[in-house]
Design an enzyme around this catalytic site. Structure first.
Site, PDB file in Angstrom:
ATOM      1  N   ASP A 191      -8.492-131.159 -64.010  1.00 56.51           N
ATOM      2  CA  ASP A 191      -8.333-129.901 -63.288  1.00 56.51           C
ATOM      3  C   ASP A 191      -8.479-128.733 -64.262  1.00 56.51           C
ATOM      4  O   ASP A 191      -7.786-128.681 -65.287  1.00 56.51           O
ATOM      5  CB  ASP A 191      -6.927-129.913 -62.663  1.00 56.51           C
ATOM      6  N   GLU A 194     -13.661-130.417 -63.850  1.00 54.17           N
ATOM      7  CA  GLU A 194     -13.677-129.455 -62.754  1.00 54.17           C
ATOM      8  C   GLU A 194     -13.735-128.065 -63.370  1.00 54.17           C
ATOM      9  O   GLU A 194     -12.733-127.367 -63.465  1.00 54.17           O
ATOM     10  CB  GLU A 194     -12.414-129.610 -61.879  1.00 54.17           C
TER      11      GLU A 194
END
Lengths: 663, 663
Positions: free
Chosen positions: A392, A421
């Site tokens: 993330d 990401e």
């Protein structure tokens, strides 16, 4: 003043501009086992003598393998070859340039003997070149006999000059010298690193879900929810596997902070029963090394992983290095956070907005201590069967941290795959790939037009393919584009089909089967987002969702067609329609070509009727050939040629996925 | 399998894609003293904090000079700065990326104080950043006082927040911190080599002649010629200097071979009085270290060089490493040539053609011996005042030979300049520049169209300018293009004017003043070429030739306008006419901008009437500004704006060279 001398001299036969070179050869170029890996170089010499070029591959065990390169542009002295690594590991490649006495003689002898100039001399010089080729290069007796016969023929003054010349230029001699050339002045270009990884680093279909939603139940009487568990979530796995996915990706599974916990739809106030965002990690129960008690225990997690593996699914773990204010690290290691002038711990901000449910880590106060802890956490999950990390927002942590972590993990577990990401600016996205991330989401979700898709894929499959691999997601739990909010079923099919065929890796966020298209007002994400609440999708009573059969078919097609497992092989073709995208992928598997042509209507609102124009050699065919076009979506067959008339959705299917069968 | 670790880690603040990097930083980028030298880099960091970038220049004495870089593209994290080396020598440059605490605070404080969020905290944090800037960076008392005042203002709770914030963001504080920033996590990119050379490496007007032709006399009674000498050739130098040339380039001056000597117009048979080609070097009298007896002695050569210097002309020497069959090396060092299977020495060939007047050197049999001899020859001529070598066909000798020779010469004589006559494929031409040649003829002679000139100059003035400098020649003794054979006076003017303004270095072969345009049938070179015979151009009775005043004016304009001394500053503008080329060059000298606009009709056969459209900011003007356009060729003045109507030759002048004078 002294002119600086090059640390790497030019050498006898210049070898320059070798590609790929990632970060000037400082970092490895990448491929997966068996994947086409193109190496190019500029090789030339002074004067008019012939040169040759060889690529030398050094495998993980140090063994070398030489492959001849081909001159692909004489005017630019450009050479190329496509190679492949046959096993995972750290390889390297270098290009060797060399002077080619046989090639030089061949060129001159054909002209001069043909013109009757220096005939005896040229034939004798040919014999001497072949004598050197015999003496200086190792050959089997059979291979040597080819050259001995040629030498005898060249010197056979009883026959005519053209016959003698022919003996020196026979197909057998040329083949033997192409395989085992006589090389003079061999000059090596730089030794460049090359990382060959496992297939899943490039190819795979991902399915994302929130484990707590799978099996969550709502009691209408009390209005209260009961969380799903690893056990209930595992009950969804057979359906995911049946749809043909390869990876199950779980959003974070840790205890969720209670301080400043967000409520439904990102509201600042949460009620006592709101579960909070799994991305607000850490509470009294523990942090990144802990499992949310609602989901179960480590044993339950292990059982989930085992069940996934049984079904052929790898588990991808969400590494979200965010801390809630009540994360144990905040009190245990305040030095891992930023303390402000007023003595408080800094929360996340995008001024003037404050995100008071998250404390960002500070990697500069105690880099070694924080690194050791995160390394421990990552090792813990690997020990529990995690082989893939979806990270993330990696672009909010230092690149040198990732470089170190990924290298350390790879040293122990080279099979581990990292997906970044990093929805951010290009330099960060590309550098994350260069320093070790196997995959990036890239900008697919926001590329809709024909020209922009062609240009973006040309970039991704071109120079960027040396180090970055895309993983295309039409939606995520954070992304619901206006295009999908409004496009209707044709849009949902088309965006999944494109993701699944443009990119070897693609992914679907749970609910895609249901075409969940209602955004939170003013945001490009789902209303009632699972990030802040449970969602029971009642799969059973909805037969898995209206799009499940389509996704299943896409994954079946992907598995059956190895051409779709690659990226570098994409080629775009012409259509007369501004919204009709046409591309192909071809791959030779053993002796058979697998060739797929995709025709997609990018506009989900209007049917497109148009001519398309195929660059036939890219399909392994001649320009005038015809073939059977088998639409793998509908099962229809047509006879196709270079020019074909097509109709694509929304009234019919929006995307043809054509398997090319030559007559 | 272990993932290979980068030999150069990414570092705390990534600095990537630093440019220029010649051969990945293995070889120096080049500029001349004072020349604009643009450095660019991609510098970024994780998260949202501000970053800065600095270029650090290290001079030949090891002293460092830091210059702030400017963010030129926020979306691509691109930074740039233009620097210059103020003296010749081996420099280096590196880009440092750093975290910018003041910039981060500035960004957040403006938003948060404006929104009334965390006001006291933000003001106190500003004061603390400035306290660090005071403590950690060296400043004079005056410079420090600026920050002390700001700190006091930030903490002055008696005044309102915006006034306090203003104290921390004053122009004085910003200027002080731009000059001497507080830099955190300073991370250096690669240290890249940079060679700063003397002005003549970039800028100069060359004049080529055959010394034996200057002062050669023909006796009509006997039909015999008497060779010109260094003494008679020196009599032509004042005219060359008066035309404004900077360099006098002599074709080879050595004894000429008698065996297989070529006759007039490249005929294979020569008569006893034919002088032979000066490029067929070497005879009983000597070789490359010897002067042709007809031209004079070393004393005569020295006197010629001295006279040239007196007139402000540098002497360029033609280094043509060809040997006639009777060159002393052939018998003294047969190992420096190639011996064929029949025991003969190999002559030059382009099969089936034979060039039996030339034996090519073989650099592989005795590389050390041959190198030592050529090094000796080059040193000899340098000792006699040669400062420039024009090298004949360098692309037929090994690159590693040139790399070594040029580096060795530069170590003793860094002032020596090398011009490569490498009319060959791009990789060879560019690599010769990378390994040390200061200049290349490039492909100018064959670039005629508007688009091809724009594209070629964009390449030469763009990436290639980091290592290669053009020297544009409309003709040479080997080149007489069909364009100039047939184009008439407008063509000869236009091609000279373009060469003189597109490129800082350009050259003219003697006879250009006379527009000698008759080719040998079937060849693109002069009939009765001076290579094979004498030519008495009777300068006196022809007033130096009809084009001499034009060439003189071109050189006057070049000397008066420093903008024309540079290459990287070229910018193309629009015209509505397919044959009208418009470009400008601008350069700031002290406080004054020197700006030149060139408008050329590329078609010498038809007048061109057209609108041209100037990109005014490239001229240092605003879009709506006007200026006085002073045509330096005709002396005319016009009032010009962004859009102007022009007429260019052949009936009027084919080229405007406009000096821009703002109102």
């Amino acid at each position: 003043m002294v002119q600086p001398r090059a640390t790497r001299p030019i050498g006898r036969i210049p070898v320059v501009d070798v590609a790929p070179q990632v970060d000037n050869g400082n970092r490895p170029a990448k491929s997966v086992v068996g994947e086409e890996f193109p190496v190019t170089a500029t090789v030339f010499r002074e004067g008019h003598d012939a040169v040759g070029a060889t690529v030398v591959l050094t495998g993980p065990d140090g063994g070398e393998l030489a492959r001849p390169m081909v001159k692909v542009n004489a005017g630019l002295d450009a050479w190329a070859v496509t190679v492949a690594g046959d096993r995972t590991g750290t390889w390297s490649y270098r290009v060797e340039g060399w002077s080619d006495p046989y090639g030089t003689w061949n060129h001159d002898a054909v002209i001069k003997v043909g013109a009757g100039v220096d005939v005896e001399l040229m034939l004798e010089e040919g014999a001497r070149v072949l004598e050197r080729a015999l003496a200086e290069v190792e050959r089997t007796p059979e291979q040597g006999a080819v050259l001995r016969t040629a030498i005898k023929g060249l010197r056979d003054s009883a026959t005519d000059p053209q016959t003698r010349l022919g003996a020196g230029l026979s197909a057998a001699v040329r083949t033997e010298l192409a395989e085992r050339p006589l090389r003079e002045h061999v000059t090596a270009g730089p030794e460049l690193p090359w990382l060959v990884e496992r297939d899943r680093a490039l190819y795979g279909a991902w399915y994302e879900f929130f484990p707590r939603s799978e099996g969550a139940t709502h009691d209408p009487a009390t209005g209260k929810w009961t969380s799903g568990t690893f056990a209930t979530a595992a009950e969804r796995l057979p359906a995911v596997a049946a749809m043909g996915f390869d990876v199950i990706y779980l959003t974070p599974i840790h205890p969720i902070g209670r301080i400043n916990r967000k409520g439904p739809n990102n509201s600042l106030e949460s009620g006592p029963d709101d579960p909070g965002s799994p991305y607000g990690i850490g509470a009294a129960e523990g942090g990144h090394d802990t499992i949310h008690p609602d989901l179960g225990t480590f044993d339950d997690f292990d059982a989930f992983v085992a069940r996934a593996r049984e079904l052929g699914l790898e588990v991808a773990f969400d590494l979200a290095l965010n801390c809630a204010p009540d994360h144990p690290w905040v009190t245990g290691h305040p030095e891992w956070f930023t303390t402000r002038a007023d003595g408080t711990v800094a929360y996340a901000e995008n001024p003037p907005k404050k995100y008071q449910d998250i404390y960002p880590l500070n990697f500069d106060n105690d880099p070694e201590g924080l690194y050791a802890e995160i390394r421990r956490v990552v090792r813990l999950w690997i020990d529990h069967g995690v082989t893939i990390f979806r990270v993330d927002n990696p672009h909010t942590k230092p690149l040198e941290f990732w470089e170190r972590l990924l290298a350390d993990v790879a040293a122990e577990h080279p099979e581990v795959i990292w997906l970044a990401e990093a929805f951010t600016r290009p330099p960060m996205m590309h550098t994350l790939a260069k320093i070790g991330y196997q995959q990036s989401y890239t900008y697919y979700a926001w590329r809709h037009g024909k020209t922009e898709i062609q240009e973006y894929l040309t970039e991704l499959a071109g120079p960027a393919a040396a180090y970055m691999r895309p993983n295309f997601w039409p939606t995520t739990h954070d992304i619901l584009t206006p295009f999908l909010q409004r496009g209707g079923p044709a849009a949902w099919k088309m965006r999944a089909a494109l993701a699944a065929t443009l990119s070897p890796s693609y992914g679907i966020y749970a609910g895609y089967e249901l075409m969940e298209n209602v955004p939170r007002p003013g945001a490009e994400e789902q209303i009632d987002n699972e990030k802040y609440q449970y969602r029971d999708r009642r799969w059973a009573e909805r037969s898995g969702g209206p799009l499940a059969p389509y996704l299943t078919r896409l994954n079946e097609i992907r598995r059956a067609h190895p051409a779709l497992h690659w990226l570098r092989n994409i080629r775009f073709h012409f259509s007369d329609h501004e919204n009709v995208l046409v591309f192909s992928k071809a791959r030779r598997v053993y002796d058979r070509d697998d060739v797929i042509v995709v025709v997609a209507n990018l506009d989900p609102s209007v049917n497109a009727d148009t001519w398309i124009h195929l660059t036939m050699p890219e399909l392994g065919l001649d320009w005038h050939d015809g073939f059977v076009a088998h639409d793998l979506i509908t099962g229809q067959h047509w006879n196709w040629w270079e020019h074909n008339y097509v109709r694509v959705g929304p009234d019919t299917e929006p995307v043809h996925i054509i398997h090319v069968t030559p007559y």
